[in-house]
Design a protein around this motif. Sequence first.
Motif, PDB file in Angstrom:
ATOM      1  N   TYR A 374       0.826  -1.207   0.000  1.00  0.00           N
ATOM      2  CA  TYR A 374       0.000   0.000   0.000  1.00  0.00           C
ATOM      3  C   TYR A 374       0.863   1.260   0.000  1.00  0.00           C
ATOM      4  N   ILE A 375       1.905   1.269   0.795  1.00  0.00           N
ATOM      5  CA  ILE A 375       2.738   2.465   0.912  1.00  0.00           C
ATOM      6  C   ILE A 375       3.559   2.705  -0.348  1.00  0.00           C
ATOM      7  N   CYS A 376       4.136   1.657  -0.901  1.00  0.00           N
ATOM      8  CA  CYS A 376       5.133   1.817  -1.961  1.00  0.00           C
ATOM      9  C   CYS A 376       4.599   1.623  -3.370  1.00  0.00           C
ATOM     10  N   HIS A 377       3.452   0.963  -3.526  1.00  0.00           N
ATOM     11  CA  HIS A 377       2.972   0.668  -4.888  1.00  0.00           C
ATOM     12  C   HIS A 377       1.443   0.653  -4.871  1.00  0.00           C
ATOM     13  N   LYS A 378       0.838   1.839  -4.726  1.00  0.00           N
ATOM     14  CA  LYS A 378      -0.608   1.908  -4.561  1.00  0.00           C
ATOM     15  C   LYS A 378      -1.366   1.364  -5.766  1.00  0.00           C
ATOM     16  N   ASP A 379      -0.880   1.628  -6.979  1.00  0.00           N
ATOM     17  CA  ASP A 379      -1.586   1.131  -8.163  1.00  0.00           C
ATOM     18  C   ASP A 379      -1.721  -0.382  -8.120  1.00  0.00           C
ATOM     19  N   LEU A 380      -0.635  -1.076  -7.780  1.00  0.00           N
ATOM     20  CA  LEU A 380      -0.678  -2.528  -7.680  1.00  0.00           C
ATOM     21  C   LEU A 380      -1.536  -2.962  -6.497  1.00  0.00           C
ATOM     22  N   PHE A 381      -1.478  -2.225  -5.399  1.00  0.00           N
ATOM     23  CA  PHE A 381      -2.309  -2.549  -4.236  1.00  0.00           C
ATOM     24  C   PHE A 381      -3.783  -2.542  -4.617  1.00  0.00           C
ATOM     25  N   TYR A 382      -4.234  -1.498  -5.312  1.00  0.00           N
ATOM     26  CA  TYR A 382      -5.654  -1.399  -5.670  1.00  0.00           C
ATOM     27  C   TYR A 382      -6.067  -2.529  -6.610  1.00  0.00           C
ATOM     28  N   ARG A 383      -5.214  -2.880  -7.555  1.00  0.00           N
ATOM     29  CA  ARG A 383      -5.539  -3.983  -8.470  1.00  0.00           C
ATOM     30  C   ARG A 383      -5.610  -5.305  -7.727  1.00  0.00           C
ATOM     31  N   THR A 384      -4.697  -5.507  -6.776  1.00  0.00           N
ATOM     32  CA  THR A 384      -4.662  -6.754  -6.017  1.00  0.00           C
ATOM     33  C   THR A 384      -5.827  -6.825  -5.043  1.00  0.00           C
ATOM     34  N   TYR A 385      -6.135  -5.722  -4.407  1.00  0.00           N
ATOM     35  CA  TYR A 385      -7.232  -5.650  -3.435  1.00  0.00           C
ATOM     36  C   TYR A 385      -8.542  -6.126  -4.052  1.00  0.00           C
ATOM     37  N   ALA A 386      -8.785  -5.764  -5.298  1.00  0.00           N
ATOM     38  CA  ALA A 386     -10.056  -6.117  -5.951  1.00  0.00           C
ATOM     39  C   ALA A 386     -10.262  -7.619  -6.039  1.00  0.00           C
ATOM     40  N   ARG A 387      -9.188  -8.412  -5.972  1.00  0.00           N
ATOM     41  CA  ARG A 387      -9.291  -9.870  -6.108  1.00  0.00           C
ATOM     42  C   ARG A 387      -9.324 -10.598  -4.764  1.00  0.00           C
ATOM     43  N   TRP A 388      -9.169  -9.891  -3.653  1.00  0.00           N
ATOM     44  CA  TRP A 388      -9.110 -10.546  -2.346  1.00  0.00           C
ATOM     45  C   TRP A 388     -10.493 -10.960  -1.851  1.00  0.00           C
ATOM     46  N   PRO A 389     -10.559 -12.001  -1.006  1.00  0.00           N
ATOM     47  CA  PRO A 389     -11.829 -12.336  -0.339  1.00  0.00           C
ATOM     48  C   PRO A 389     -12.272 -11.190   0.555  1.00  0.00           C
ATOM     49  N   ASP A 390     -13.561 -11.127   0.822  1.00  0.00           N
ATOM     50  CA  ASP A 390     -14.095 -10.014   1.595  1.00  0.00           C
ATOM     51  C   ASP A 390     -13.488  -9.955   2.994  1.00  0.00           C
ATOM     52  N   ALA A 391     -13.221 -11.116   3.591  1.00  0.00           N
ATOM     53  CA  ALA A 391     -12.646 -11.133   4.942  1.00  0.00           C
ATOM     54  C   ALA A 391     -11.270 -10.468   4.961  1.00  0.00           C
ATOM     55  N   LYS A 392     -10.465 -10.726   3.941  1.00  0.00           N
ATOM     56  CA  LYS A 392      -9.141 -10.113   3.891  1.00  0.00           C
ATOM     57  C   LYS A 392      -9.249  -8.618   3.623  1.00  0.00           C
ATOM     58  N   LYS A 393     -10.197  -8.220   2.770  1.00  0.00           N
ATOM     59  CA  LYS A 393     -10.389  -6.787   2.519  1.00  0.00           C
ATOM     60  C   LYS A 393     -10.686  -6.053   3.826  1.00  0.00           C
ATOM     61  N   GLY A 394     -11.581  -6.643   4.643  1.00  0.00           N
ATOM     62  CA  GLY A 394     -11.928  -6.014   5.905  1.00  0.00           C
ATOM     63  C   GLY A 394     -10.727  -5.910   6.841  1.00  0.00           C
ATOM     64  N   TYR A 395      -9.937  -6.979   6.923  1.00  0.00           N
ATOM     65  CA  TYR A 395      -8.754  -6.969   7.781  1.00  0.00           C
ATOM     66  C   TYR A 395      -7.765  -5.905   7.333  1.00  0.00           C
ATOM     67  N   VAL A 396      -7.517  -5.835   6.025  1.00  0.00           N
ATOM     68  CA  VAL A 396      -6.524  -4.901   5.495  1.00  0.00           C
ATOM     69  C   VAL A 396      -6.952  -3.460   5.743  1.00  0.00           C
ATOM     70  N   VAL A 397      -8.211  -3.143   5.477  1.00  0.00           N
ATOM     71  CA  VAL A 397      -8.698  -1.780   5.697  1.00  0.00           C
ATOM     72  C   VAL A 397      -8.584  -1.413   7.179  1.00  0.00           C
ATOM     73  N   ASP A 398      -8.977  -2.341   8.063  1.00  0.00           N
ATOM     74  CA  ASP A 398      -8.900  -2.079   9.493  1.00  0.00           C
ATOM     75  C   ASP A 398      -7.450  -1.885   9.928  1.00  0.00           C
ATOM     76  N   PHE A 399      -6.547  -2.727   9.423  1.00  0.00           N
ATOM     77  CA  PHE A 399      -5.137  -2.627   9.821  1.00  0.00           C
ATOM     78  C   PHE A 399      -4.527  -1.310   9.359  1.00  0.00           C
ATOM     79  N   LEU A 400      -4.727  -0.976   8.085  1.00  0.00           N
ATOM     80  CA  LEU A 400      -4.118   0.251   7.557  1.00  0.00           C
ATOM     81  C   LEU A 400      -4.687   1.490   8.234  1.00  0.00           C
ATOM     82  N   THR A 401      -5.975   1.460   8.544  1.00  0.00           N
ATOM     83  CA  THR A 401      -6.588   2.603   9.221  1.00  0.00           C
ATOM     84  C   THR A 401      -6.023   2.760  10.631  1.00  0.00           C
ATOM     85  N   ARG A 402      -5.833   1.639  11.313  1.00  0.00           N
ATOM     86  CA  ARG A 402      -5.392   1.656  12.708  1.00  0.00           C
ATOM     87  C   ARG A 402      -3.881   1.841  12.850  1.00  0.00           C
TER      88      ARG A 402
END
Length: 461
Positions: A374-402
């Motif tokens: 997320y910090i170093c390669h946002k374009d790739l992060f966004y493309r990869t995020y779209a393919r993750w399961p919903d549970a991982k999306k929730g974890y990642v958003v919570d972790f990065l926010t916190r």
Amino acid sequence: MQRLIRAGLMFGNLFHVASPALVERYNRALKHLTGQTTKLTDFYVDISGYSPEVGEELGDDAYLNHAGVNRQFILLSVEQRTAPLLNTKFSTSKGILQRFIAENEAALFALTAKDAVAGELVNSVYDVSTPARLFDIRTVRVEADTTGGTVRDAERLGEMVSRFRDTPEGWYDDVLIAEMIELAGKTGDVVRNPVRLKQMSFEQRNFWTAHFGGLYVFQDVEHPAVIAPGGAPDGLPVDYAFDATQPNQIAHFLRLNGLVETIVEARGINSAAILRQRMDFILIDAVADEGVDLGGLTRADLRRLARRHADKLPPEFHSLGQLVNWAENGGRFPRIDSDDPVYFYTLRAADTPDAELVNMLLAELAPKDIRQLYICHKDLFYRTYARWPDAKKGYVVDFLTREYQVDKAGVRDALFGHEASMAPPAPPPLPKTGLPRQKKKPPPVPDRIADVGPWGAVRRR
């Protein structure tokens, strides 16, 4: 993506164009650059003046970046310097815009008080239809002016003032005086308050480009090469090009040019904590499809997950565990070479001018580290995020926010900062008649590293 947007992790920190005056200035600049205008009365722009909403309205996400080269920009305020750059095609573009705004802050503040500043990042290439064209880009020059040509007129008025002063007949040249008065009505007093923008150009030798599937071009190093994780295209005018199937060659290239260091070698960081966090990311990736609730996990919860799903854990998890055990408890040092899938998770960029580019490459080579990605390669992060399961999306958003949003600078410094050397300053040179100076001994190396080397030899395929 709505979850990312709501958390401020996507389209965050954009500059809000809300007032009629700003919208009108934006439209003048947009018309000047592209011949188009927007009917929107409220939208957000990035550091270059690109707006996702305007792009959607025009049906063209590249309306300020046609063909992906010579990016155009619209500046309405110096506050845009803190905004991100969206739809990045070259890794150098954001840094160039930030430098340009910082170096011309006073002039831009005055100019944008009455008008928009429109410009372009100009190089000698107008298309990148072939990979070889990328290597024709040597420097990037910044050209900018207001839509009314204030900077151009100020330069012309300055020349007129000089001619008026230096020519004895200047007082009798009614035409010259009339033209000076007319221009001064547009530009103001350029003698007391000069209006000029610095002519700035930047070398572009080492960079990432989104073209041809994503290429990392290293020309200004001792041993040049192109790293193309997705596969190297034909026609690259370099002797060496490596893709993700050649980790040995990539590792050798990075080490040969002194571009990386191991996390356990780095000074001033908590290497064990960083490696343990990467173990957590690998664990989350492994169990995300298992129907596990990933919300609010504690360290004890993560240990239980690892025990319960031990059969799902990839080799990277166990290799990092051995390295953490060595760092924290003095266990056996694991031999990790570039054939090991965890190898690039153990590296970070060395203290070089290209550290940001190298960390971007490492994020792509170690994509399960969601924080670095997320910090170093946002374009790739966004493309990869779209393919993750919903549970991982929730974890990642919570972790990065916190863990990241609350202290971005602190996290970046903890992960990628370089502590100043503790070595004493070099002594002054001895006089020619003095004794020959003895060679300085290298600093001591920890016994465990000295015994086995940091990772063992980097093997060639």
